[in-house]
Design a protein around this motif. Structure first.
Motif, PDB file in Angstrom:
ATOM      1  N   SER A  60       0.833  -1.208   0.000  1.00  0.00           N
ATOM      2  CA  SER A  60       0.000   0.000   0.000  1.00  0.00           C
ATOM      3  C   SER A  60       0.866   1.256   0.000  1.00  0.00           C
ATOM      4  O   SER A  60       0.519   2.270  -0.611  1.00  0.00           O
ATOM      5  N   THR A  61       2.016   1.175   0.682  1.00  0.00           N
ATOM      6  CA  THR A  61       2.905   2.328   0.783  1.00  0.00           C
ATOM      7  C   THR A  61       3.773   2.488  -0.461  1.00  0.00           C
ATOM      8  O   THR A  61       3.855   3.573  -1.044  1.00  0.00           O
ATOM      9  N   ILE A  62       4.397   1.393  -0.880  1.00  0.00           N
ATOM     10  CA  ILE A  62       5.369   1.461  -1.978  1.00  0.00           C
ATOM     11  C   ILE A  62       4.685   1.472  -3.340  1.00  0.00           C
ATOM     12  O   ILE A  62       4.980   2.310  -4.196  1.00  0.00           O
ATOM     13  N   VAL A  63       3.754   0.523  -3.558  1.00  0.00           N
ATOM     14  CA  VAL A  63       3.120   0.370  -4.865  1.00  0.00           C
ATOM     15  C   VAL A  63       2.008   1.394  -5.075  1.00  0.00           C
ATOM     16  O   VAL A  63       1.942   2.063  -6.104  1.00  0.00           O
ATOM     17  N   LEU A  64       1.130   1.531  -4.070  1.00  0.00           N
ATOM     18  CA  LEU A  64      -0.036   2.409  -4.210  1.00  0.00           C
ATOM     19  C   LEU A  64       0.215   3.819  -3.686  1.00  0.00           C
ATOM     20  O   LEU A  64      -0.603   4.714  -3.924  1.00  0.00           O
ATOM     21  N   ASN A  65       1.310   4.009  -2.957  1.00  0.00           N
ATOM     22  CA  ASN A  65       1.631   5.323  -2.364  1.00  0.00           C
ATOM     23  C   ASN A  65       0.474   5.842  -1.514  1.00  0.00           C
ATOM     24  O   ASN A  65       0.144   7.025  -1.528  1.00  0.00           O
ATOM     25  N   PHE A 247       4.545  -6.627  16.717  1.00  0.00           N
ATOM     26  CA  PHE A 247       5.224  -6.792  15.431  1.00  0.00           C
ATOM     27  C   PHE A 247       4.580  -5.909  14.364  1.00  0.00           C
ATOM     28  O   PHE A 247       5.267  -5.380  13.481  1.00  0.00           O
ATOM     29  N   ASN A 248       3.260  -5.764  14.427  1.00  0.00           N
ATOM     30  CA  ASN A 248       2.561  -4.911  13.468  1.00  0.00           C
ATOM     31  C   ASN A 248       3.029  -3.459  13.550  1.00  0.00           C
ATOM     32  O   ASN A 248       3.086  -2.754  12.543  1.00  0.00           O
ATOM     33  N   PHE A 249       3.365  -3.013  14.752  1.00  0.00           N
ATOM     34  CA  PHE A 249       3.887  -1.652  14.888  1.00  0.00           C
ATOM     35  C   PHE A 249       5.243  -1.510  14.192  1.00  0.00           C
ATOM     36  O   PHE A 249       5.567  -0.444  13.662  1.00  0.00           O
ATOM     37  N   VAL A 250       6.028  -2.590  14.202  1.00  0.00           N
ATOM     38  CA  VAL A 250       7.290  -2.566  13.462  1.00  0.00           C
ATOM     39  C   VAL A 250       7.020  -2.385  11.970  1.00  0.00           C
ATOM     40  O   VAL A 250       7.768  -1.701  11.265  1.00  0.00           O
ATOM     41  N   ILE A 251       5.921  -2.974  11.499  1.00  0.00           N
ATOM     42  CA  ILE A 251       5.537  -2.828  10.094  1.00  0.00           C
ATOM     43  C   ILE A 251       5.241  -1.353   9.788  1.00  0.00           C
ATOM     44  O   ILE A 251       5.577  -0.850   8.704  1.00  0.00           O
ATOM     45  N   ILE A 252       4.601  -0.658  10.740  1.00  0.00           N
ATOM     46  CA  ILE A 252       4.358   0.779  10.557  1.00  0.00           C
ATOM     47  C   ILE A 252       5.678   1.512  10.394  1.00  0.00           C
ATOM     48  O   ILE A 252       5.833   2.389   9.532  1.00  0.00           O
ATOM     49  N   ALA A 253       6.659   1.157  11.221  1.00  0.00           N
ATOM     50  CA  ALA A 253       7.970   1.801  11.131  1.00  0.00           C
ATOM     51  C   ALA A 253       8.622   1.516   9.775  1.00  0.00           C
ATOM     52  O   ALA A 253       9.212   2.411   9.148  1.00  0.00           O
ATOM     53  N   LEU A 254       8.512   0.271   9.302  1.00  0.00           N
ATOM     54  CA  LEU A 254       9.070  -0.079   7.997  1.00  0.00           C
ATOM     55  C   LEU A 254       8.357   0.662   6.868  1.00  0.00           C
ATOM     56  O   LEU A 254       8.995   1.130   5.913  1.00  0.00           O
ATOM     57  N   ALA A 255       7.025   0.783   6.993  1.00  0.00           N
ATOM     58  CA  ALA A 255       6.268   1.532   5.996  1.00  0.00           C
ATOM     59  C   ALA A 255       6.673   3.003   5.998  1.00  0.00           C
ATOM     60  O   ALA A 255       6.757   3.644   4.940  1.00  0.00           O
ATOM     61  N   TYR A 259       8.101   5.131   2.880  1.00  0.00           N
ATOM     62  CA  TYR A 259       7.261   6.225   2.384  1.00  0.00           C
ATOM     63  C   TYR A 259       8.107   7.488   2.258  1.00  0.00           C
ATOM     64  O   TYR A 259       8.185   8.305   3.181  1.00  0.00           O
ATOM     65  N   VAL A 260       8.732   7.658   1.111  1.00  0.00           N
ATOM     66  CA  VAL A 260       9.709   8.731   0.914  1.00  0.00           C
ATOM     67  C   VAL A 260       9.066  10.113   0.790  1.00  0.00           C
ATOM     68  O   VAL A 260       9.770  11.128   0.814  1.00  0.00           O
ATOM     69  N   SER A 261       7.741  10.162   0.666  1.00  0.00           N
ATOM     70  CA  SER A 261       7.063  11.461   0.541  1.00  0.00           C
ATOM     71  C   SER A 261       7.028  12.226   1.854  1.00  0.00           C
ATOM     72  O   SER A 261       6.654  13.403   1.888  1.00  0.00           O
ATOM     73  N   GLY A 262       7.409  11.587   2.925  1.00  0.00           N
ATOM     74  CA  GLY A 262       7.392  12.211   4.249  1.00  0.00           C
ATOM     75  C   GLY A 262       7.133  11.152   5.296  1.00  0.00           C
ATOM     76  O   GLY A 262       7.138   9.960   5.003  1.00  0.00           O
ATOM     77  N   SER A 263       6.896  11.581   6.528  1.00  0.00           N
ATOM     78  CA  SER A 263       6.577  10.620   7.571  1.00  0.00           C
ATOM     79  C   SER A 263       5.142  10.145   7.417  1.00  0.00           C
ATOM     80  O   SER A 263       4.228  10.936   7.178  1.00  0.00           O
ATOM     81  N   ILE A 264       4.927   8.846   7.569  1.00  0.00           N
ATOM     82  CA  ILE A 264       3.600   8.268   7.408  1.00  0.00           C
ATOM     83  C   ILE A 264       2.624   8.798   8.453  1.00  0.00           C
ATOM     84  O   ILE A 264       1.418   8.816   8.251  1.00  0.00           O
TER      85      ILE A 264
END
Length: 323
Positions: A60-65, A247-255, A259-264
């Motif tokens: 969702s972050t990388i492909v769909l932005n 672990f899901n919160f770690v996924i937020i950190a990875l996302a 997400y190079v457009s800024g902080s998620i």
């Protein structure tokens, strides 16, 4: 829309079946080795059952932005995980599973509560700041997860594998990899289908993420909860849920990193802000349930679970009204 919903349900079933296969591999792995249960439930099983969240959120972050969809997926999944734990506690009320949990599960959920608190401060402007494009909250999340790994590692002694079962373990690894590939592909397709549903329905991406992505990717945790409770392994059942949430919160950190457009954390709408509050309240109640001593009075035992269920349904009502 009907075709998209059909695709969504078919892909969700594929994810659940594959996740159950992975859970079975991990369960057999624990029986054939002497690795500690908290490590298996809180780290390994939590990681594999969170694989759908990892794939859908990063895609969702990388492909769909779409940062809202990714955040809605994780926050919705975590809220739903605690909700199904509360429901499972009522369904299996005779088991009194919260009377059998260990301290490591308490510590893991306390760390998750701290993460919710950090995200809450971030969303309301009390903990802003970035290092590059990465929000400072992501660094706090990674630090807390590292602390959790250390707590689990220090809390249990791990032993080496029995060489006599090497052949069977090799088969389990192959099954694990195959199921993981199926989950990766299916989860990626779910994120694409969910994004289309969000666009066509006109409902906010974060609510769609919380409902469709969050619920679908939490089904493996629900299946694991039911099977582990039936096996009377209550500590693993609870440990899988609290471990998955952290672990899901770690996924937020990875996302956030991707997400190079800024902080998620800077691109979130009202529904996600509400989810943070819902998750924080649920996590506090769950911490209380894990910390309290054995409760024999039925009403007092079920009251926190009923409160969690009420909070979740109240969130659904508010989200639908706002949508």
């Amino acid at each position: 829309m009907g075709m998209l919903l059909t695709q969504y349900f078919i892909l969700s079933i594929i994810v659940v079946v594959s996740s159950i296969r992975i859970s079975s591999c991990v369960d057999e792995f624990t029986k054939r080795t002497k690795i500690g249960g908290a490590f298996i439930a809180g780290i390994v099983l939590a990681g594999v059952t969170s694989l759908p969240e990892l794939i859908t959120s990063l895609s969702s972050t990388i492909v769909l932005n779409n940062a809202d969809l990714a955040m809605g997926d994780i926050l919705g999944s975590n809220a739903f995980n605690i909700f199904i734990l509360a429901v499972g506690n009522l369904i299996f009320i005779k088991s009194r599973l919260f009377n059998w949990t260990k301290q490591l599960n308490v510590k893991t959920n306390v760390l998750s509560t701290f993460v919710y608190f950090f995200i809450f401060l971030n969303l309301y402007g009390f903990l802003t700041g970035r290092i590059g494009h990465i929000g400072i909250t992501s660094f706090f999340i990674l630090i807390l997860y590292y602390i959790n790994i250390r707590l689990v590692a220090d809390g249990e002694e791990q032993e080496l594998l029995n060489p006599k079962v090497t052949c069977r373990l090799r088969v389990l690894v192959y099954q694990f990899i195959l199921s993981a590939i199926v989950i990766v592909v299916s989860s990626l397709l779910i994120s694409v289908v969910t994004d289309k549903i969000a666009r066509i329905s006109g409902i906010g991406s974060s609510f769609i993420g919380a409902m469709f992505l969050g619920v679908a990717t939490s089904l493996p945790e629900m299946a694991s909860l039911v099977s582990l409770v039936r096996l009377k392994n209550y500590d693993l059942a609870v440990g899988n849920i609290v471990g998955s949430n952290l672990f899901n919160f770690v996924i937020i950190a990875l996302a956030d990193i991707c997400y190079v457009s800024g902080s998620i954390f800077e691109f979130l709408d009202t529904s996600n802000r509400l989810l943070v509050i819902v998750g924080l309240l649920e996590s506090i109640l769950l911490t209380y349930m894990l910390l309290r001593k054995e409760v024999k009075n039925l009403l007092l035992y079920v009251l926190p679970s009923l409160m969690i269920i009420f909070i979740y349904f109240y969130y659904l009502r508010l989200s639908l009204n706002n949508g």
